[in-house]
Design an enzyme around this catalytic site. Structure first.
Site, short mmCIF file in Angstrom:
data_model
loop_
_atom_site.label_atom_id
_atom_site.label_comp_id
_atom_site.label_asym_id
_atom_site.label_seq_id
_atom_site.Cartn_x
_atom_site.Cartn_y
_atom_site.Cartn_z
N LYS A 407 0.82 -1.21 0.00
CA LYS A 407 0.00 0.00 0.00
C LYS A 407 0.86 1.27 0.00
O LYS A 407 0.33 2.38 -0.12
CB LYS A 407 -0.94 -0.01 1.20
CG LYS A 407 -1.99 -1.12 1.12
CD LYS A 407 -2.79 -1.24 2.39
CE LYS A 407 -3.87 -2.31 2.24
NZ LYS A 407 -3.32 -3.66 1.97
N ASN A 444 -1.30 -8.42 1.27
CA ASN A 444 -2.15 -8.72 2.42
C ASN A 444 -1.73 -10.06 3.01
O ASN A 444 -1.38 -10.99 2.30
CB ASN A 444 -3.62 -8.77 1.98
CG ASN A 444 -4.15 -7.38 1.65
OD1 ASN A 444 -4.78 -6.75 2.47
ND2 ASN A 444 -3.88 -6.90 0.44
#
Length: 612
Positions: A407, A444
């Site tokens: 991210k 993730n």
């Protein structure tokens, strides 16, 4: 029967067979002769008796469990009988100068049939007593007609408390099609699974191909998902053979098995050189990634392992776990309650223990939550990282590894921007410090606290619906152990200022992940529905691992990329840190997102002293 009774019974039975067989065979060859008048036959009978019992003792014919005997046990009977017959034939030759070749050949055959038959009669009786009514068993399709599939089918047949009834094999080997194995037919290839499941009313599909790998498991699962049968994986063959698990200990397919990517193999020697007998500090040690890093580090026998965290309960939990599982009394595990935002406390900890390596996993990572709390994200992810990194520089720590995120690439949100600025901080330090700094970007992490998988599981547990933000939302995924091992490997590869990224294969659609979890939980999409809730604040539709200018085509290590992301000069970094403490919330958001995307802006600010 106990051991003595079993031994005596077999001894008497074999004695009767051996003593009478040669006379019976002699009568078959010479029916008009008097059986007991031939001295050579009498001597041969006694020789057979003695030599057979000696060979039987050597080959353990009397203390084997014949109810579960196999071909290997039949070979021991062959060896024992052959040796005794050769011995008797040699005695015949010594006594009479001749051998009764035809007689001894027929006697050998009769011994094999009668002694072997007596043993395998027990095997047949055992198999008959363990057969359960077919209606009580689950019909099973076995994927793979190789060694593992054979062991699985045999174990199902022989299990004293069977649960499964194997009714068919599938295998992609064309030479095995339509053949029969263990009484079970190979009915087709993996592409025929839906048809076979319907025709034979299969309840469970068991994957019995140890070499399948995650790509193969994913592909076959996609085929199996077209059926209503439950999919399981056979335990490892060595575990079944050693008795560590039984055939009934089938493993459910886990979401980790469907990632479609094999995990990274590590350079254990290089990691050991960095960690063994060293002092290791892990920040955020109570979190999902931090705690797993601690577990992995412990395997390399450090001198001291420092568990630093802000939450006392999480640090207590991991501390107790590691103490209980510690393999060496020489490892000292020290729990430390400290907030990385407390610069003085962090310098005190690093100065007191002088760690050789720091793994910095402490961070606020929840994207929507940080959109509502940007100052907390900055205090923890930016200034907290700076505090730990500066302490590492001040006290001469050898290696510093920052746990970052995908991210941080082109971030539109506060969380990603703060992690990118944290990368910039360590990159800046790498240009002027003897400490080797590096960052590791993850996708993730499956199963981590706050991740999507535990949330989906909780929603499934209450009957749904499962909420997905958008049907086209995609993410990269990895397992917690995989992510943690990558951190350790990065510490050995770093030369200063690198951003390491795992080659994570193709991104996964979140809606597909939700569908697989629903199915793995034993439900259909009709029973547990998926609802789309809309993109949350700060979320991107897809994530990236490296910016185009950062990408290097070659791997620095198998499945690991490295990129030299753009760093801030010292003066610009100082200006940024001052601004972050003086701007209002809206301007802070704009500032950090702008800087994280390499659009530097210097705003007017109140002079505040910030250490750089």
């Amino acid at each position: 029967m106990n051991y003595k009774q079993r031994y005596t019974a077999f001894f008497i039975l074999d004695s009767f067979i051996v003593l009478t067989a040669i006379f019976f065979c002699y009568w078959l060859l010479h029916p008009s002769s008097t059986i007991f008048s031939n001295t050579i036959i009498l001597i041969s009978s006694i020789t057979l008796l003695i030599s057979h019992h000696i060979a039987a003792h050597f080959f353990h014919l009397y203390d084997r469990i014949w109810s579960v005997a196999s071909v290997r046990e039949l070979l021991t009977i062959f060896y024992a009988v052959t040796i005794s017959l050769i011995t008797a034939s040699a005695v015949q030759f010594v006594v009479s100068g001749d051998m009764y070749v035809r007689l001894m050949a027929i006697t050998w055959l009769l011994h094999i049939v009668m002694i072997g038959g007596s043993r395998f009669a027990l095997r047949i009786a055992h198999d008959r007593t363990t057969i359960k009514a077919n209606g009580d068993l689950k019909s099973v399709l076995i994927v793979g007609a190789g060694q593992a599939g054979t062991i699985l089918a045999r174990s199902m047949h022989n299990n004293p408390s069977p649960q499964y009834k194997p009714v068919a094999f599938v295998d992609d080997d064309p030479t095995k099609q339509q053949l029969t194995l263990m009484g079970i037919k190979v009915c087709g290839t993996t592409q025929d699974i839906p048809r076979i499941v319907e025709e034979k009313k299969i309840e469970e599909i068991i994957l019995a191909i140890p070499s399948l790998g995650k790509f193969g498991i994913h592909d076959i699962y996609e085929i199996c998902s077209k059926t209503n049968a439950k999919v399981k994986i056979m335990p490892k063959v060595e575990n079944v053979l050693t008795g560590n698990v039984s055939v009934n200990d089938m493993q459910d397919v886990k979401i980790e098995d469907l990632l479609g990517r094999d995990e990274v193999e590590l350079d254990m020697i290089a990691i050991s050189q960095k960690l063994t007998n060293k002092v290791i500090l892990v920040t955020g040690a109570g979190g999902s990634i931090g705690s797993e890093i601690c577990r992995q580090v412990l395997k390399f026998q450090p001198n001291k392992l420092l568990l630093l965290g802000h939450g006392e309960n999480s640090i207590y939990t991991i501390h107790m776990e590691l103490i209980e599982n510690i393999a060496s009394e020489g490892i000292e595990i020290i729990p430390i309650i400290a907030d990385i935002q407390d610069r003085e406390r962090i310098f005190e900890v690093v100065g007191s223990y002088l760690p050789d390596v720091i793994y910095h996993a402490a961070a606020h990572k929840h994207v929507p939550l940080m959109e509502y709390n940007p100052r907390e994200a900055i205090k923890n992810n930016v200034f907290g990282t700076k505090n730990v990194a500066d302490a590492a520089n001040e006290y001469g720590v050898s290696n510093f590894v920052l746990v970052s995120t995908d991210k941080a690439v082109n971030p539109p949100n506060v969380m990603g921007s703060t992690k990118r600025i944290a990368e910039m901080i360590i990159q800046n330090l790498a240009t002027r410090s003897n400490t080797i700094y590096a960052a590791v970007r993850f996708g993730n992490v499956l199963g981590s606290r706050g991740s999507v998988v535990p949330r989906f599981k909780a929603q499934i547990a209450i009957g749904g619906p499962v909420t997905v933000t958008h049907p086209d939302m995609t993410r990269y995924f990895m397992t917690i152990p995989e992510a943690s091992r990558l951190v350790l490997q990065a510490g050995t590869l770093a030369k200063g200022g690198e951003v390491f990224v795992l080659d994570m294969g193709e991104p996964v659609k979140i809606v597909d992940l939700a569908s697989n979890l629903i199915r793995l939980s034993g439900y259909t999409k009709e029973e547990i529905q998926i609802q789309f809730s809309g993109i949350r604040p700060g979320e991107k539709m897809y994530e990236e691992l490296l910016q185009p200018e950062e990408i290097q085509e070659e791997h620095i290590y198998p499945k690991i990329h490295v990129g030299k992301a753009t760093a801030l000069e010292t003066e610009a970094l100082h200006e940024l840190l001052v601004n972050l403490q003086s701007l209002d919330i809206d301007d802070v958001k704009e500032e950090i997102v702008s800087v994280a995307n390499n659009k530097f802006q210097i705003r007017e600010h109140t002079a505040i002293k910030v250490p750089v």
